[in-house]
Motif scaffolding. Structure first.
Motif, PDB file in Angstrom:
ATOM      1  N   GLY B  85       0.799  -1.238   0.000  1.00  0.00           N
ATOM      2  CA  GLY B  85       0.000   0.000   0.000  1.00  0.00           C
ATOM      3  C   GLY B  85       0.828   1.282   0.000  1.00  0.00           C
ATOM      4  N   VAL B  86       1.854   1.312  -0.815  1.00  0.00           N
ATOM      5  CA  VAL B  86       2.701   2.508  -0.879  1.00  0.00           C
ATOM      6  C   VAL B  86       2.219   3.381  -2.033  1.00  0.00           C
ATOM      7  CG1 VAL B  86       5.092   3.284  -0.951  1.00  0.00           C
ATOM      8  CG2 VAL B  86       4.551   0.940  -0.238  1.00  0.00           C
ATOM      9  N   GLU B  87       2.118   4.672  -1.797  1.00  0.00           N
ATOM     10  CA  GLU B  87       1.645   5.567  -2.850  1.00  0.00           C
ATOM     11  C   GLU B  87       2.461   6.863  -2.807  1.00  0.00           C
ATOM     12  OE1 GLU B  87      -2.588   6.031  -2.775  1.00  0.00           O
ATOM     13  OE2 GLU B  87      -2.670   6.715  -4.859  1.00  0.00           O
ATOM     14  N   GLY B  88       2.839   7.357  -3.962  1.00  0.00           N
ATOM     15  CA  GLY B  88       3.621   8.605  -4.029  1.00  0.00           C
ATOM     16  C   GLY B  88       5.112   8.312  -4.148  1.00  0.00           C
ATOM     17  N   ALA B  89       5.791   9.145  -4.919  1.00  0.00           N
ATOM     18  CA  ALA B  89       7.195   8.899  -5.251  1.00  0.00           C
ATOM     19  C   ALA B  89       8.082   8.788  -4.009  1.00  0.00           C
ATOM     20  CB  ALA B  89       7.708  10.009  -6.182  1.00  0.00           C
ATOM     21  N   ALA B  90       7.879   9.713  -3.073  1.00  0.00           N
ATOM     22  CA  ALA B  90       8.771   9.726  -1.912  1.00  0.00           C
ATOM     23  C   ALA B  90       8.623   8.428  -1.110  1.00  0.00           C
ATOM     24  CB  ALA B  90       8.437  10.924  -1.019  1.00  0.00           C
TER      25      ALA B  90
END
Lengths: 715, 715
Positions: B85-90
């Motif tokens: 559930g990882v979202e976003g570049a950083a």
């Protein structure tokens, strides 16, 4: 809280709910009831302002749930009135304000009482704990796993309420998916004692308040460190069931003793005319050889079958123990009044034409007369009863004279006839056969109470469609099981069967899952069908009680060995792991290619001496507790040779005090039928052409031995 | 992708895995295989560095899962190698680094190929789709629900791979918790076609590549709009099973015809000396009245039982169809060479002393000789066989002469003797009884192929402990079932039973769940025990085939009605909902307090005319398809009166072309036994003292009728 205080508190609360004309408690009311009984629920408080909310949340410690409280907002979520998992003063403050603002925007005129602050439960295993009111057994506690699957698979278990701590714990093991509670896939095991404690307390609550129809803790969140009910639902009954007339054990035994061991019997409606029921009953009493007095009652005869006839039962001299009724239904009430006046303790009502034909009022009338006079009623709508050790055949069927240890009862006359035919065909030794019919009064628990004490009875088998009073039956069964096995065939197991039962006796068949669990808890052996009931009844008194769990199969036919192993597993028995020294000892007798281990496969071509040597070893070795024999008919060891040697060896060991159950499956040509009879008569339970039945019977004996506490271990 | 292209692609991939000496595919390899076969998987790419990972995640759009990819790390989660559930570049960047660091710390020397970036699937119902290699049936597709509970409850179903779309769909209905897929508690139903398509494609994959031992899509996330495999596991087999010698259907029929309808039989080891097996076989052939030629072979005799004896089978004049071996194991090979040279197509090997006693080499030797000469072997280690319509009794047991429609086979000699005894005791009409023993060559599928064509055989019943070739059996069963029922008693159902089977014939018993599902799919009626197999075999040819689902119970004993209703449900039959006009018609014949509806309870005191009228109505009304009778023994309607009237009415209707199955449960005194035999002989399947068996037999007939497509509907 002290038991009395909590009862007073709940009593007050229930009374106020009733006063408002409600039967469902609100969530806060449910919580109050739960707290009074020590049922763990999440911490929860009403915060009327922001700072109260912050203080509550601080008290609970972890994250909380905030919910708007307004009598005008039913769907809190729709109103934006719920926030889950808030932690820390600043966040609680913000969430409180957001909720209240949302609620105002959603329903401008709504009265807002505040915000409920609730402990957020940790993730855990969802389980369901509850209690319901069963029509047969009254208050029963229920336990199952939560979630969709269990709802679909109905994996729930029941016990009579109240349950003690051990019974509650046993419920956790009684569901099919019990393993989940021990932790699977790396999850921790749940706190079993905490879950059991929730069950125990719920069961205590409903036992204390019969007016509570249902309690539902759904879900209870069980973790490694506790079990908390996330939701508590309590429903009150619309009305309480009528209290049933009950008798003490002593009262039951007094009347039953006179019923089953009478000195004097009157036959009301006795007749000299062949073909009449009153004639059959008289003839059977006389031909059966009943040594007591037999008094025909018939206003139109002076003499019947050579006995003086009386116009009324009140004219019969001396004490009478039993009045057998062989008159039409419409004359029963008047005659029963006379029986009452004569102080005869038992009326056996053969006639039909009562509740089973829709004549409920007539049945209620005779019950009232009987209760007024203290007369116990057997029937109506029955074939009568046999008490073989008294040579008493008070039925219109043919006499039965093979005396033995089995007492059989049936609710249905048809099944009673099957019992009689089977018993006669197999020469089953019987102590009594009793028809129960409509059970207007005497029922299974009365008879069980008697058979428990009757020294002639070693095993009781009962066909029933319903129990008028499930708790009285369980009580009688619990008293009996430690002494002798009780086999029950419960008809109407399935929805279709229950419907048929409904149209038959007007009986309300309970949920079979409840019956199944509670009969099991009472130590009753439930027969899956009529055939099994009859075979268990016939065989259980023949088999000695096993003294341990180690079952060994000795077989001539490897093929029988495989099927017998299947049957051993199907019946919940354990094939002994044969220790090396015993394996060596068996191997000494069998061909090198025979298989020791268990089954011990002596192979088919072996002479009688190999059967004998291995059976002897099986009986001799104290680590072996029961033998299952698989006989294979060969020219070398014909059926009767096998039967003779097996019976002889078993007898020899029994004479030496070594009593182990031995059952046999006979595979062979028709001579095995005679061998089977020969063995059965000599204490070896043997059947031709089946590998299932001998092991099923052994399984029934084991189930009883476990329930009776003779083997250690619970179920 | 075209079928050929995808095969080439997967072939290349598997070859490269093999070349690396691996049997487990990596996740990306698994995914490639899945994609080639159109198995839906989440978008997924291998990122070799942080920026590739960020780019992938951006392409997929929503949240992603990151997983370490290393051939040296099997348990990714244990290694801290999974983030969900990882979202976003950083965040993707941070997670990538954490995973790689964790993996390095967990397994310092591990080769790290990068990080897999995977679309995060929406929430849905977890299911398991897979395929395994079963020792009996080869590739089988599997389907179940995912999650802990199913793992515990083992609610999984199997089919032979490949499955077509309909079979795949049927698997969704075959699990106990099928209802979950339809949506419960307000959840939407899953996309059934999408789930089925996943099953179908997996089954196609393993069918195309026998070297794939196992495929596991676990979990597949099923939603209302699709089904996507979150994880794909593919395992290759260490080695492929040897290819078994197989025969065409025509070849099988040619040799079986000569085995079952021989004109000339040689007995190798024939003897004039009573007590010898070679003497029993000769005597049985002669006494059984076999009209063909019987040639004793014995180097030491000129004449046996009045027939010229030959020194060698090669000396026997003319064609010989069957050579029956009655000589010790060690002489079999040499004699078999002669049988081969004489071009005798069938060798019946009675002797034991082969694989079952550990003599595997000896058995392999005779199999090799037989294959070289094209001789089919029956046995070894058998009692022989009966072909009753040929008056052929090629066994050392006693002759059997009741000709009829049942063909029985048994793997075990002991069970064979039980078959013989039961058949004789019940006068079961038999077409053949065959012992299969070690099944060195001829097995159930050969016999089934023959019995399918044999006009004398109406029903086949087989006791078996294993199947040498499950697929060949299924093929033979599928060909047979549309014409006649196939009953199977599979021994070694339970773990204990399977262990016993292992020690008996060295057979590897497959997982019973696989057997159960696949036999059911093949339309086989599985008997739960020996007794049922025998009763089904005896009764199925007697009963006409039902033409619809409507079962009606007509009973004199209400109590039997309840138990019969239970049995109807237990056996998957449907009690007809009686329409009002039919109800009225039944009511016209029964007392006012009798219950119409279903069961039709005519009550116990009724005369023969009531039984007759209601049975007539049941046969007459075309909406009723089968009758279950519950007879109650009374003075008014004695057993033989009931039997005679029932047989007469049934016969009368059959003569008019109205053929409905009628079964009866007889409750009464011992005279019901004679009544049962009388009825059975006249086409009414009747049993005393049991309400279960008559309905079980009817249930077996229905199961067959459904499988044969005679009733519409699948299982």
């Amino acid at each position: 809280m002290r038991a009395e205080d909590r009862r007073l508190r709940v009593r007050a609360l229930l009374d106020s709910v009733r006063a408002e004309g409600r039967t469902a408690l609100t969530a806060p009311e449910g919580k109050l009831v739960a707290e009074a009984y020590g049922i763990a629920v999440p911490g929860e408080e009403l915060a009327r302002d922001v700072e109260e909310a912050v203080a509550c949340a601080a008290r609970f410690g972890g994250p909380v749930v905030l919910k708007i409280v307004s009598p005008d907002i039913l769907h809190k979520s729709d109103a934006g009135g719920v926030v889950v998992g808030v932690e820390g003063a600043a966040r609680v403050r913000a969430a409180f304000r957001r909720i209240v603002d949302n609620a105002r925007a959603y329903a401008p005129g709504a009265r807002i009482h505040g915000v409920q602050v609730q402990e957020l439960l940790p993730p855990g295993q969802e389980v369901i704990v509850g209690a319901v009111t069963d029509p047969t057994f009254g208050k029963v506690a229920a336990f199952g796993l939560g979630g969709v699957l269990v709802e679909v698979l109905r994996d729930v278990t029941f016990r009579l309420a109240p349950v003690d701590a051990d019974e509650a714990l046993s419920m956790l093991d009684s569901i099919r998916s019990a393993q989940v509670l021990d932790g699977v896939r790396g999850r921790p095991a749940v706190d079993r004692r905490a879950v059991a404690e929730q069950i125990r307390r719920v069961s205590e609550l409903v036992a204390d308040f019969p007016e509570i129809a249902e309690v539902d803790l759904n879900p209870v969140i069980a973790t490694a460190r506790g079990a908390v009910a996330a939701d508590v639902r309590v429903i009150l009954a619309e009305s309480l069931p009528p209290v049933r007339r009950s008798y003490t054990r002593a009262e039951i035994l007094t009347s039953m003793r006179r019923l089953m061991r009478p000195s004097s019997v009157a036959v009301i409606g006795a007749s000299g005319e062949p073909g009449k029921i009153g004639n059959s009953v008289m003839r059977n009493l006389v031909d059966g050889g009943f040594p007591g007095e037999i008094h025909p009652v018939n206003p139109k005869a002076d003499d019947i079958l050579g006995r003086k006839a009386y116009r009324s039962v009140t004219d019969v001299p001396g004490e009478v123990d039993v009045a057998v009724f062989a008159i039409p239904a419409r004359f029963v009430a008047a005659a029963l009044e006379e029986v009452g006046r004569k102080k005869i303790p038992n009326a056996v009502l053969i006639p039909s034409g009562f509740a089973e034909t829709g004549e409920h009022a007539l049945q209620a009338e005779i019950v009232a007369i009987a209760e007024r006079h203290g007369v116990r009623l057997l029937g109506p709508n029955i074939y009568g009863y046999y008490s073989t050790w008294q040579d008493l055949c008070a039925t219109f069927c043919t006499p039965y004279d093979v005396k033995g240890g089995v007492a059989l009862t049936s609710q249905s006359g048809g099944i009673g006839m099957a019992v009689l035919g089977f018993a006669r065909s197999t020469k089953t030794g019987v102590s009594a056969i009793v028809g129960l019919g409509n059970k207007a009064d005497v029922d299974e628990d009365d008879l069980l109470t008697w058979f428990c004490e009757d020294p002639h009875t070693e095993c009781i088998a009962m066909h029933l469609e319903d129990l008028k009073d499930g708790r009285a039956f369980v009580e009688a069964a619990r008293a009996t099981v430690p002494k002798k096995p009780v086999v029950v065939l419960k008809a109407g197991r399935t929805a279709a069967g229950a419907r048929a039962a409904g149209s038959h006796t007007g009986a309300l068949a309970g949920d079979d899952a409840v019956y199944d669990d509670i009969l099991k808890q009472a130590g009753v052996i439930r027969a899956p069908g009529l055939k099994e009931m009859l075979e268990y009844a016939r065989a259980l008194p023949v088999l000695p009680t096993p003294k341990g769990d180690n079952v060994v199969i000795i077989t001539g036919a490897g093929g029988s060995g495989v099927l017998l192993s299947d049957a051993v597993t199907d019946n919940g028995l354990s094939l002994m792991e044969i220790p090396p020294d015993l394996d060596t000892a068996f191997r000494a007798f069998i061909p090198p290619f025979g298989a020791a281990g268990n089954p011990v496969d002596i192979t088919g071509g072996e002479p009688p001496s190999t059967y004998e040597a291995t059976i002897r070893l099986g009986l001799e070795d104290p680590r072996i507790h029961a033998l299952v024999l698989g006989y294979w008919h060969t020219i070398v060891t014909p059926p009767m040779v096998f039967a003779e040697l097996t019976a002889r060896v078993v007898e020899e060991f029994r004479a030496r005090g070594v009593e182990k159950p031995v059952v046999a499956s006979l595979a062979g040509d028709v001579e095995v039928e005679e061998a089977g009879r020969y063995l059965f008569e000599r204490g070896v339970v043997a059947y031709p052409y089946t590998t299932e039945m001998p092991v099923a019977v052994l399984g029934a004996k084991y189930r009883w031995a476990r329930a009776a506490g003779l083997l250690g271990g619970g179920s």
